[in-house]
Design an enzyme around this catalytic site. Sequence first.
Site, short mmCIF file in Angstrom:
data_model
loop_
_atom_site.label_atom_id
_atom_site.label_comp_id
_atom_site.label_asym_id
_atom_site.label_seq_id
_atom_site.Cartn_x
_atom_site.Cartn_y
_atom_site.Cartn_z
N GLY A 8 -120.65 43.22 18.21
CA GLY A 8 -121.73 44.05 17.67
C GLY A 8 -121.54 45.52 18.02
O GLY A 8 -122.50 46.26 18.26
N LEU A 10 -120.83 48.15 16.38
CA LEU A 10 -121.32 49.21 15.47
C LEU A 10 -122.84 49.20 15.38
O LEU A 10 -123.42 49.95 14.60
CB LEU A 10 -120.70 49.03 14.08
N GLY A 11 -123.47 48.41 16.20
CA GLY A 11 -124.95 48.34 16.19
C GLY A 11 -125.56 49.43 17.04
O GLY A 11 -124.86 50.31 17.56
N ASP A 34 -116.69 44.10 15.42
CA ASP A 34 -117.91 43.97 14.60
C ASP A 34 -117.51 43.25 13.32
O ASP A 34 -116.34 43.12 13.00
CB ASP A 34 -118.53 45.34 14.28
N ILE A 35 -118.51 42.78 12.59
CA ILE A 35 -118.22 41.99 11.39
C ILE A 35 -117.73 42.87 10.25
O ILE A 35 -117.18 42.43 9.27
CB ILE A 35 -119.48 41.18 10.96
N ARG A 36 -117.91 44.20 10.41
CA ARG A 36 -117.46 45.15 9.38
C ARG A 36 -116.81 46.35 10.06
O ARG A 36 -116.96 46.53 11.27
CB ARG A 36 -118.66 45.60 8.53
N TYR A 141 -136.93 35.26 16.81
CA TYR A 141 -136.19 36.17 17.71
C TYR A 141 -136.52 35.86 19.16
O TYR A 141 -135.64 35.75 20.01
CB TYR A 141 -136.57 37.61 17.37
#
Length: 320
Positions: A8, A10-11, A34-36, A141
């Site tokens: 994560g 880029l979060g 990250d996923i992207r 959450y």
Amino acid sequence: MKKILVTGSLGQIGSELVMKMRDSYGADNVIATDIRKSESDVVHSGPFEILDVTDEKAMFEIAKRHQVDTVVHLAALLSATAEARPLLAWNLNMGGLINALEVARELRCQFFTPSSIGAFGPATPKDRTPQETIQRPTTMYGVNKVSGELLCDYYYHKFGVDTRGLRFPGLISCITPPGGGTTDYAVEIYYEAIKQGEYTSYIAKGTYMDMMYMPDALNAIIALMEADASKLKHRNAFNVTAMSLEPEQLASEIRKHIPNFKMHYNVDPARQAIAESWPNSIDATAAIEEWGFKAEYNLEKMTQEMLVKLGQNLSLTGAK
Ligand code: VAH
């Protein structure tokens, strides 16, 4: 911590934590995933890999190839998105977490993942919520966060994984806007104050939630991860906070810098319900006593810095 894998990256937390860790531990020693991919300092200032945290084999391969000794697992859906897509949230938040814990177990890594004030629910004492108390959250959450706290405790007791975590409040940052959170209003308000001179809050006035400026959150993660393990009684879910705020307090502080700032309200029932299920304020005594937690920023100091830095960033990007 010598060689760190961050998911994560880029979060909201990752995009600043990776840069801070690269300053502290060496750029090549922090493997961002990250996923992207995006055009960002995180991607260009050190090792970056595309990783879907629901793919354990891929995570294990990256961790093994880089010979990491620490896993910092940040990839997750935040509260509002999780409430809108509960099954996706369960699969990503819990599937990603168990994969990261398995990688840490197999490669004998130290482990960090954040919990949240979202791990509390309506039955929890609302004011100065204790470190140990009732946790019956009414959001997906929150179910993910309580389950995550218990899972990290399990991996410590059962497998000896050095798991550590923090119950974060709403985090306020000027680098990467959050997405899909309930506390995001406390970030958006600064952007809109600079761009429009006004903001319409989806959280009602008088709704108190704990908040913290991102630099304090980053320092807390590193301080906890470097703390003497023998002093940690709570490990995976330390309450940490810097301030308890409601929207009007933010608006008043902003007006000290932007006198004509106008605050409007258009309450979002879904996110208001989430906010009302959380504490008004939490007690951080355990973190202070066990590893010396200390927040440096209060509302005044945070607002001063947010407006200056955001003003610069937005001018640079032409968004102002
Ligand atoms: C959210 N920013 O709003 C996150 C955080 C305490 C709130 O967990 O979902």
